[in-house]
Every structure is written in structure tokens, then in C-alpha cells.
Design a protein around this motif. Structure first.
Motif, PDB file in Angstrom:
ATOM      1  N   ASP A  80      36.085  96.413  64.423  1.00 41.37           N
ATOM      2  CA  ASP A  80      36.513  96.488  62.904  1.00 41.37           C
ATOM      3  C   ASP A  80      37.412  97.664  63.085  1.00 41.37           C
ATOM      4  O   ASP A  80      38.117  98.102  62.399  1.00 41.37           O
ATOM      5  CB  ASP A  80      35.452  96.573  62.092  1.00 41.37           C
ATOM      6  N   MET A  81      36.670  99.151  63.457  1.00 39.70           N
ATOM      7  CA  MET A  81      37.495 100.258  63.525  1.00 39.70           C
ATOM      8  C   MET A  81      39.042 100.074  64.207  1.00 39.70           C
ATOM      9  O   MET A  81      39.964 100.563  63.887  1.00 39.70           O
ATOM     10  CB  MET A  81      36.740 101.260  63.929  1.00 39.70           C
ATOM     11  N   ALA A 113      40.752  97.518  64.729  1.00 39.69           N
ATOM     12  CA  ALA A 113      41.815  96.513  63.805  1.00 39.69           C
ATOM     13  C   ALA A 113      42.138  97.486  63.015  1.00 39.69           C
ATOM     14  O   ALA A 113      43.511  97.544  62.602  1.00 39.69           O
ATOM     15  CB  ALA A 113      41.005  95.544  63.593  1.00 39.69           C
ATOM     16  N   PHE A 114      41.201  98.322  62.179  1.00 43.57           N
ATOM     17  CA  PHE A 114      41.753  99.287  61.086  1.00 43.57           C
ATOM     18  C   PHE A 114      42.725 100.032  61.531  1.00 43.57           C
ATOM     19  O   PHE A 114      43.479 100.476  60.823  1.00 43.57           O
ATOM     20  CB  PHE A 114      40.631  99.747  60.317  1.00 43.57           C
ATOM     21  N   SER A 130      45.910  98.430  62.252  1.00 40.54           N
ATOM     22  CA  SER A 130      46.713  98.074  60.812  1.00 40.54           C
ATOM     23  C   SER A 130      47.262  99.354  60.001  1.00 40.54           C
ATOM     24  O   SER A 130      48.119  98.992  59.189  1.00 40.54           O
ATOM     25  CB  SER A 130      45.847  97.022  60.128  1.00 40.54           C
ATOM     26  N   THR A 131      46.651 100.412  60.340  1.00 41.86           N
ATOM     27  CA  THR A 131      46.786 101.499  59.428  1.00 41.86           C
ATOM     28  C   THR A 131      47.725 102.479  60.305  1.00 41.86           C
ATOM     29  O   THR A 131      48.094 103.563  59.764  1.00 41.86           O
ATOM     30  CB  THR A 131      45.955 102.212  58.674  1.00 41.86           C
ATOM     31  N   HIS A 147      37.704 107.707  65.532  1.00 42.35           N
ATOM     32  CA  HIS A 147      37.118 106.251  65.159  1.00 42.35           C
ATOM     33  C   HIS A 147      37.485 105.255  66.151  1.00 42.35           C
ATOM     34  O   HIS A 147      36.853 104.306  65.988  1.00 42.35           O
ATOM     35  CB  HIS A 147      38.107 106.236  63.878  1.00 42.35           C
ATOM     36  N   ALA A 181      33.089 105.309  61.618  1.00 45.91           N
ATOM     37  CA  ALA A 181      33.833 104.506  60.710  1.00 45.91           C
ATOM     38  C   ALA A 181      35.053 105.455  59.986  1.00 45.91           C
ATOM     39  O   ALA A 181      34.653 106.434  59.637  1.00 45.91           O
ATOM     40  CB  ALA A 181      33.185 103.524  59.505  1.00 45.91           C
ATOM     41  N   PHE A 182      36.212 104.833  59.666  1.00 45.58           N
ATOM     42  CA  PHE A 182      37.285 105.408  59.011  1.00 45.58           C
ATOM     43  C   PHE A 182      36.353 105.328  57.426  1.00 45.58           C
ATOM     44  O   PHE A 182      36.022 104.527  56.965  1.00 45.58           O
ATOM     45  CB  PHE A 182      38.428 104.567  58.812  1.00 45.58           C
ATOM     46  N   TRP A 184      38.029 102.796  55.647  1.00 47.17           N
ATOM     47  CA  TRP A 184      37.548 101.344  55.720  1.00 47.17           C
ATOM     48  C   TRP A 184      36.407 101.084  54.845  1.00 47.17           C
ATOM     49  O   TRP A 184      36.225 100.052  54.474  1.00 47.17           O
ATOM     50  CB  TRP A 184      37.357 101.350  57.480  1.00 47.17           C
ATOM     51  N   THR A 185      35.431 102.064  55.116  1.00 42.60           N
ATOM     52  CA  THR A 185      34.331 102.112  54.184  1.00 42.60           C
ATOM     53  C   THR A 185      34.678 101.734  52.655  1.00 42.60           C
ATOM     54  O   THR A 185      34.074 100.964  51.941  1.00 42.60           O
ATOM     55  CB  THR A 185      33.288 103.391  54.462  1.00 42.60           C
ATOM     56  N   SER A 245      37.302 100.444  51.601  1.00 39.76           N
ATOM     57  CA  SER A 245      38.037  99.336  51.517  1.00 39.76           C
ATOM     58  C   SER A 245      36.846  98.007  51.619  1.00 39.76           C
ATOM     59  O   SER A 245      37.060  96.802  50.813  1.00 39.76           O
ATOM     60  CB  SER A 245      38.976  98.812  52.709  1.00 39.76           C
TER      61      SER A 245
END
Length: 179
Positions: free
Chosen positions: A31-32, A34-35, A38-39, A46, A63-64, A67-68, A70
Motif C-alpha cells: 500500500d505504501m 502504491a501510494f 500515485s503521489t 515509506h 506509513a505516509f 495515506w493514514t 486518506s
């Protein structure tokens, strides 16, 4: 009684009542990554476990914060009786549209380590009619980290509930994209 008044009464009945907690959700490196993609933010704190293990004060990737943050949308879906992807039980999707309006008093309190689990709980504190076709909902919300005393974040989250009725246009949020 107009639809907006019915929805307002329903929402006001939730004021002061605990929402959640939600189910625990895994915080994964995937997830990190991918985040970060995407950003356009490849911060090694991260997305690079080897770098973070050697250089970070946390001993690994975290975690970003955004992200948390979001994740509160997914948590809100769950607290409202929905499922991942936004489905809601007993809610007429045509009758109301919810959109993010912002956050007041947002604080990132505790870093979220990869491999941990998070969940949310909240409380509706205010419902305001701010136009003929909309309500502003204010929720005090925390994202908790399993096994930690302090939360990952705390915020006062604002959302708009738009109620499109045939005699009212959604001023400022028109479907044709104009303001």
C-alpha cells in the motif's frame, strides 16, 4: 417535509453517539509503495525498507501520514454501514451525495509502522444546514494503532451531504463541472 430536513433530523440524532470502532486494517508495504507512486513521492522512509532499517529512527518503513488520513473515507463507509468500495445498506445513493470538505485540527500523533493495524472511531459533533441543498457534517475522529496508547492521528473531519432535489441545483458542485 423536504428530503433535506429528513436527512438533517437523521444526522442530528447521531450527534454525540460513538461511531465505530471499525475493523482493524493491515498497513502493508505494498500500500505504501502504491501510494508513493500515485503521489509522486518516493520517500525512502515509506517505500524503501532497507534504507529505513538503516536510517530511520523507527527501525523500518512507516506509513505516509496522508495515506493514514486518506483511510478515513473507507473507515467512514464502514461506520455508516457500508462496505469497501462505498456501498451503503439502506441509503439511497440518488437521495444524497457525500463529499469531503476538509479537516480542522488535524494532527499526526504517532507514526504507523508497516505491519501494524489501524482502525477508526469517531463521534458526530455537529450538523449544519449551509445551503438549500446541503448539510455540513463535523466528526471528531481518531485513527488508532493496535497495541499503541496514542493514536496515529486525530482530526475534526468535515464533509458535505448534498441532497439533489428536482427544484434545487447543487450550487458550486454542478454535474456539468461549473461552479
Amino acid at each position: 417535509m423536504r428530503l433535506i430536513d429528513i436527512i438533517r433530523e437523521r444526522e442530528q440524532a447521531r450527534i454525540g453517539k460513538e461511531m465505530g470502532p471499525t475493523r482493524w486494517r493491515d498497513v502493508t508495504q505494498e500500500d505504501m509503495n502504491a501510494f508513493g507512486i500515485s503521489t509522486h513521492d518516493p520517500d525512502p522512509m515509506h517505500v524503501d525498507p532497507e534504507w529505513a532499517a538503516k536510517n530511520s529512527p523507527f527501525g523500518g518503513t512507516i506509513a505516509f501520514g496522508f495515506w493514514t488520513l486518506s483511510m478515513i473515507t473507507a473507515f467512514q463507509h464502514e461506520m455508516a454501514g457500508g462496505i469497501d468500495g462505498g456501498g451503503y445498506e439502506g441509503v439511497d445513493d440518488v437521495a444524497m451525495i457525500g463529499i469531503n470538505y476538509g479537516c480542522d485540527r488535524l494532527r499526526f500523533i504517532e507514526p504507523v509502522q508497516i505491519g501494524s493495524r489501524i482502525r477508526a472511531r469517531g463521534q458526530v459533533v455537529e450538523i449544519d444546514k449551509v445551503g438549500p441543498d446541503r448539510l455540513r457534517r463535523t466528526i471528531d475522529l481518531v485513527v488508532e494503532i493496535e497495541g499503541k496508547e496514542r493514536p496515529a492521528l486525530s482530526t475534526r473531519w468535515l464533509s458535505m451531504i448534498l441532497i439533489p432535489e428536482t427544484d434545487v441545483t447543487l450550487q458550486g458542485f454542478r454535474r456539468d463541472g461549473t461552479a
